[in-house]
Write an enzyme that holds these catalytic residues in place. Structure first.
Site: not given
Ligand code: RTP
Ligand code: MG
Length: 143
Positions: A3, A41, A49, A77, A83, A97, A107, A110, A121
């Site tokens: 990112k 996304y 968010f 992952r 996250t 991260r 973070n 992805h 993707e």
């Molecule tokens: P990613 O998709 O980026 O690999 O991350 P992830 O599965 O661990 O988390 P996900 O729930 O899919 O969220 C996607 C991205 O959105 C941002 N985010 N912000 N509460 C918040 O402010 C929040 N929660 C998620 C993060 O950049 C996250 O990686």
């Molecule tokens: Mg995700």
């Protein structure tokens, strides 16, 4: 995907990718438009968010990589860690991260969350690559 907040660390991140036994089948650096970011996304559309995520992910270049390994989704992952980078620093201090991210939004990287997402993707970033005429084989990526 590396990112925008971690793009200056991309060399170290690629080192980590190889040190952990992944092959890189495709790699591309792009600046996503708002429309592209919304498509990428789309599962998060409407979440609180979402706008913050859109501003962040379009704020600079990302590096998309198609990685290959046994159980690649789970292993990548696990290498990412939680996250929220602040949680990652206590729960998984050697994760990407923890090392390169900042908070819940910034973070560092992805990772696809399932084989189905990984297919969608990688198509999102790389499907057009197939149109190029080339006799080259992708290194280590015979499927
Ligand atoms: P990613 O998709 O980026 O690999 O991350 P992830 O599965 O661990 O988390 P996900 O729930 O899919 O969220 C996607 C991205 O959105 C941002 N985010 N912000 N509460 C918040 O402010 C929040 N929660 C998620 C993060 O950049 C996250 O990686
Ligand atoms: Mg995700």
């Amino acid at each position: 995907m590396v990112k925008p907040d971690a793009i200056q660390e991309v060399g170290t991140i690629i080192d980590t990718v190889y040190q952990n036994g992944f092959a890189i089948c495709n790699m591309k650096s792009v600046i996503l438009s708002r429309n592209e970011a919304e498509e990428f996304y789309r599962e998060h559309f409407g979440k609180p968010f979402f706008n913050t995520l859109m501003s962040f992910i379009t704020s600079g270049p990302v590096l998309a990589m198609e990685l290959k390994a046994e159980s690649a989704v789970t292993r990548w992952r696990s290498l990412l860690g939680p996250t929220d980078s602040r949680a990652a620093r206590t729960e998984a201090p050697s994760s990407l991260r923890a090392r390169f991210g900042f908070d819940n939004t910034k973070n560092a990287c992805h990772g696809s969350d399932s084989d189905q997402s990984a297919n969608r993707e990688t198509d999102f970033f790389f499907k057009s690559n197939a149109k190029r005429q080339s006799t080259a084989r992708f290194a280590d990526c015979t499927l």
